[in-house]
Write an enzyme that holds these catalytic residues in place. Structure first.
Site, mmCIF file in Angstrom:
data_model
loop_
_atom_site.group_PDB
_atom_site.id
_atom_site.type_symbol
_atom_site.label_atom_id
_atom_site.label_comp_id
_atom_site.label_asym_id
_atom_site.label_seq_id
_atom_site.Cartn_x
_atom_site.Cartn_y
_atom_site.Cartn_z
ATOM 1 N N LYS A 62 2.021 38.778 9.279
ATOM 2 C CA LYS A 62 2.912 39.573 8.433
ATOM 3 C C LYS A 62 2.095 40.622 7.705
ATOM 4 O O LYS A 62 1.134 40.299 7.011
ATOM 5 C CB LYS A 62 3.628 38.659 7.439
ATOM 6 C CG LYS A 62 4.696 39.356 6.609
ATOM 7 C CD LYS A 62 5.636 38.354 5.964
ATOM 8 C CE LYS A 62 6.640 39.024 5.050
ATOM 9 N NZ LYS A 62 7.623 38.066 4.491
ATOM 10 N N GLY A 112 1.234 30.429 11.230
ATOM 11 C CA GLY A 112 1.663 29.792 12.458
ATOM 12 C C GLY A 112 2.900 30.495 13.000
ATOM 13 O O GLY A 112 3.680 31.071 12.245
ATOM 14 N N LEU A 152 6.485 30.535 14.730
ATOM 15 C CA LEU A 152 7.650 29.686 14.942
ATOM 16 C C LEU A 152 8.397 30.221 16.158
ATOM 17 O O LEU A 152 9.137 31.207 16.061
ATOM 18 C CB LEU A 152 8.565 29.703 13.712
ATOM 19 C CG LEU A 152 7.930 29.226 12.410
ATOM 20 C CD1 LEU A 152 8.870 29.428 11.236
ATOM 21 C CD2 LEU A 152 7.532 27.750 12.534
ATOM 22 N N ASP A 157 15.403 33.878 -2.227
ATOM 23 C CA ASP A 157 15.998 34.825 -1.273
ATOM 24 C C ASP A 157 16.469 34.033 -0.058
ATOM 25 O O ASP A 157 16.285 34.427 1.082
ATOM 26 C CB ASP A 157 14.978 35.898 -0.866
ATOM 27 C CG ASP A 157 15.624 37.038 -0.081
ATOM 28 O OD1 ASP A 157 16.865 37.182 -0.122
ATOM 29 O OD2 ASP A 157 14.892 37.780 0.599
ATOM 30 N N ASN A 178 16.628 34.199 6.302
ATOM 31 C CA ASN A 178 15.267 33.727 6.043
ATOM 32 C C ASN A 178 15.080 32.265 6.417
ATOM 33 O O ASN A 178 14.262 31.556 5.833
ATOM 34 C CB ASN A 178 14.883 33.990 4.581
ATOM 35 C CG ASN A 178 14.576 35.462 4.356
ATOM 36 O OD1 ASN A 178 14.108 36.145 5.272
ATOM 37 N ND2 ASN A 178 14.848 35.951 3.168
ATOM 38 N N ASP A 181 9.670 33.541 4.611
ATOM 39 C CA ASP A 181 9.837 34.641 3.663
ATOM 40 C C ASP A 181 9.885 34.159 2.210
ATOM 41 O O ASP A 181 10.891 34.291 1.516
ATOM 42 C CB ASP A 181 11.140 35.392 4.009
ATOM 43 C CG ASP A 181 11.124 36.827 3.510
ATOM 44 O OD1 ASP A 181 10.139 37.201 2.852
ATOM 45 O OD2 ASP A 181 12.082 37.565 3.781
HETATM 46 N N1 ATP Z 1 5.958 32.629 11.420
HETATM 47 C C1 ATP Z 1 6.871 33.297 12.124
HETATM 48 N N2 ATP Z 1 7.096 32.973 13.410
HETATM 49 C C2 ATP Z 1 8.019 33.652 14.132
HETATM 50 N N3 ATP Z 1 8.757 34.650 13.653
HETATM 51 C C3 ATP Z 1 8.583 35.018 12.378
HETATM 52 C C4 ATP Z 1 7.631 34.363 11.552
HETATM 53 N N4 ATP Z 1 7.674 34.937 10.342
HETATM 54 C C5 ATP Z 1 8.603 35.898 10.399
HETATM 55 N N5 ATP Z 1 9.156 35.966 11.617
HETATM 56 C C6 ATP Z 1 10.196 36.899 12.051
HETATM 57 O O1 ATP Z 1 10.061 38.092 11.318
HETATM 58 C C7 ATP Z 1 11.238 38.364 10.579
HETATM 59 C C8 ATP Z 1 10.878 38.939 9.220
HETATM 60 O O2 ATP Z 1 10.079 38.027 8.500
HETATM 61 P P1 ATP Z 1 10.247 37.856 6.956
HETATM 62 O O3 ATP Z 1 11.633 37.464 6.643
HETATM 63 O O4 ATP Z 1 9.161 36.981 6.481
HETATM 64 O O5 ATP Z 1 9.948 39.328 6.482
HETATM 65 P P2 ATP Z 1 10.708 40.148 5.359
HETATM 66 O O6 ATP Z 1 9.934 40.020 4.123
HETATM 67 O O7 ATP Z 1 12.147 39.782 5.341
HETATM 68 O O8 ATP Z 1 10.560 41.603 5.833
HETATM 69 P P3 ATP Z 1 11.607 42.736 5.537
HETATM 70 O O9 ATP Z 1 12.293 42.391 4.248
HETATM 71 O O10 ATP Z 1 10.768 43.931 5.462
HETATM 72 O O11 ATP Z 1 12.536 42.684 6.711
HETATM 73 C C9 ATP Z 1 11.960 37.048 10.486
HETATM 74 O O12 ATP Z 1 13.348 37.218 10.415
HETATM 75 C C10 ATP Z 1 11.561 36.345 11.763
HETATM 76 O O13 ATP Z 1 12.429 36.722 12.804
HETATM 77 MG MG MG Z 2 13.229 38.121 5.493
#
Ligand code: ATP
Ligand code: MG
Length: 555
Positions: A204, A274, A276, A325, A330, A342
């Site tokens: 990320k 990791g 997912l 959130d 999420n 998240d």
């Molecule tokens: N560890 C992970 N393994 C697989 N997919 C992931 C993982 N972490 C995040 N993702 C994918 O990335 C997407 C965005 O991640 P996350 O929700 O953490 O970011 P965010 O902070 O919401 O970013 P933004 O708000 O800018 O969209 C998730 O919806 C998921 O599909």
């Molecule tokens: Mg998110």
């Protein structure tokens, strides 16, 4: 807070900064500002550099990483953030560059250059054209297509990724799994040469762009306006702190055994975790996109709902975190299992707004599962379930406790009750939740209710000590496992708050009503309460006892 409309007439006017404040637009220049002091938000830096490409020093600094297991420094995160905030707010809105606050640098340029060129041997391992984005699974997208949806990495991020490759956290970085407002998530793989195995990872990358960061700040502190200007150095540091917060929160959640990505490595605004997803590198779908199969889909949705309530309780009791959130966006889903992601904005229960965030999480979750046809519990019952200090924090006991809540609910209900539950949800959502006794509106009235054995009906009953609140709570979980909740203390003592809770602003005390009916109902209730209160006043001793037991409870 808004600019004084008479300011122009004031004798001080000529000395004011050449900016004016306009609601909804922020600070705007009044006159031509020389480029060397101009830094309008959201527009490219006058020097043409948008992402601090020039400065790589901190990337090669080793000492301020979190991943060296130096958890003793945890408490400092708050201090650092505070300091940062003060700096940010001290320049009164006009985002003028200030003196360089970085530590004096030794002449490290040569070694930075050396390191950059040493890392460049890995350049080919960053392969952003290799994408596995949701939706690509069925149709083959061509690379040109992808290139447009992709974000080019800035130099600093690229260096950090190369460094991570160099250190073996990952072997290759692939394209974005998700590109968002605040962060991009990239797929990555780690090849184990000895076993020949490949492990997928997710990276990320928080965005350091000024505008994006502003949004986050507002969301977290509830500020309506972006007050101070961020200079680049600061926004960079702030984003680093958010990444760090996510890393630490993930650690707690992961250590508690709640399904979530394993936090692996953190460097500045880049977090390796990791993956997912499946072995081929396809990420699990978000709960929102989950497609359940089989002839018992309704039962599956209900059991996911129950599972999630358990996760929320465990997060609260064991990790001491409110997600803040939480929604179907999420949470990832795979094979009957939910994964929490998240968590950079998650807060501890002593955050002034944590219960408000929790109530919001509960509402989001309820709304989603109701749309899936699940018979949901009332928001209030869930709130009590999550915050009750005694009771199980492990499955299957938590699920059993929830089934009990269902039984009680159905026992007490007649036909109209779904509608009644909705009314109660509405009331609950508009109720002011005090988090400490100092915040209670009418302590005498509430103490009276406690005296009458109605303490459990108070919205904040779980903040009260057990000996004060009559434990006839109808939704109480089996109490034999009450000692389990001690696990939380163990965990949180090794990982004290790394969040910003202490400097966040509390929710204002007033109430806002969406419509007249609510206002009328509220007035009625207040009148009634006042009448009650006049009947008999609470003895001072009882009041004292209530205050002291509660403040003891709240550490
Ligand atoms: N560890 C992970 N393994 C697989 N997919 C992931 C993982 N972490 C995040 N993702 C994918 O990335 C997407 C965005 O991640 P996350 O929700 O953490 O970011 P965010 O902070 O919401 O970013 P933004 O708000 O800018 O969209 C998730 O919806 C998921 O599909
Ligand atoms: Mg998110």
């Amino acid at each position: 807070m808004a600019a004084d409309p008479n300011a122009a007439a004031s004798p001080a006017a000529p000395h004011e900064p050449p900016f004016t404040y306009t609601p909804n637009r922020g600070y705007e220049p009044l006159q031509d500002v020389p480029p060397e002091v101009r830094m309008p938000r959201g527009t490219p830096h006058p020097d043409g550099l948008d992402d601090d490409d020039d400065d790589l020093d901190d990337i090669f600094e080793e000492d301020d990483d979190v991943d060296d297991d130096d958890w003793a420094a945890d408490g400092d995160l708050t201090k650092t953030y505070n300091r940062q905030r003060q700096l940010n707010e001290s320049d009164g809105g006009a985002a003028l560059p200030r003196a360089n606050q970085q530590k004096p640098k030794a002449n490290t340029f040569a070694s930075v250059d050396d390191q950059v060129s040493a890392l460049s041997k890995h350049a080919a391992k960053i392969r952003l054209d290799s994408v596995k984005q949701d939706g690509d699974k069925d149709k083959e997208k061509d690379k040109a297509d992808r290139a447009t949806s992709e974000q080019v990495l800035d130099q600093r991020t690229r260096m950090i990724l190369l460094q991570m490759i160099n250190r073996g956290a990952v072997s290759e970085v692939h394209g974005a799994i998700s590109t968002g407002k605040e962060a991009n998530v990239y797929g990555a793989v780690l090849h184990d040469d000895s076993s020949g195995e490949t492990t997928h990872r997710a990276i990320k990358v928080y965005k350091t762009a000024i505008l994006v960061f502003k949004d986050r700040e507002r969301y977290i502190t509830g500020e309506h306006r972006f007050k101070g200007g961020f200079d680049k150095g600061n926004s960079r540091k702030m984003v680093k702190l958010w990444a760090e917060k996510e890393y630490r929160n993930l650690r707690r959640i992961y250590n508690a055994g709640i399904p979530c990505p394993e936090p692996i490595q953190l460097k500045l605004h880049v977090l390796v975790m990791g993956f997912l997803g499946d072995r081929k590198g396809w990420a699990f779908p978000r709960l929102r996109d989950a497609v359940l199969a089989g002839d018992d889909v309704d039962r599956q949705w209900r059991s996911l709902y129950v599972q999630l309530l358990g996760i929320m309780r465990k997060m609260y009791q064991v990790c001491r975190l409110v997600h803040a959130d939480l929604s179907e966006y999420n949470i990832l889903y795979n094979k009957d299992k939910l994964y929490i992601i998240d968590v950079s904005q998650s807060v501890e229960p002593d955050h002034p707004r944590s219960l408000e965030f929790l109530r919001m999480d509960i509402k989001n979750v309820g709304d989603f599962f109701r749309r899936k046809g699940v018979d949901t519990l009332s928001d209030r019952a869930i709130f009590n379930f999550i915050t009750a200090p005694t009771g199980p924090v492990e499955e299957p006991d938590m699920a059993a406790a929830i089934e009990k809540l269902y039984e009680l609910m159905h026992m007490a209900e007649n036909d109209d009750d779904a509608a009644e539950r909705e009314v109660d949800n509405e009331v609950f959502r508009n109720q002011y939740i005090p988090q400490t006794l100092e915040q209670v509106y009418d302590i005498e009235k509430d103490a009276q209710r406690v005296g009458k054995g109605e303490g459990n009906d108070l919205i904040y009953s779980n903040l009260l000590a057990d000996q004060v609140v009559n434990p006839k709570r109808e939704d109480a979980e089996p109490s034999e496992s009450s000692d389990e909740s001690d696990n939380g203390a163990e965990l949180s003592s090794d990982d004290q708050s790394g969040d910003e809770s202490r400097f966040d602003k509390g929710r204002p005390r007033g109430r806002r009503f969406e419509n007249k009916d609510e206002k009328r109902l509220h007035k009625q209730a207040v009148k009634e309460a006042k009448r009650e209160k006049r009947k008999d006043k609470i003895p001072k001793a009882v009041k004292k006892k209530l205050v002291s037991t509660t403040s003891r409870k709240k550490k």
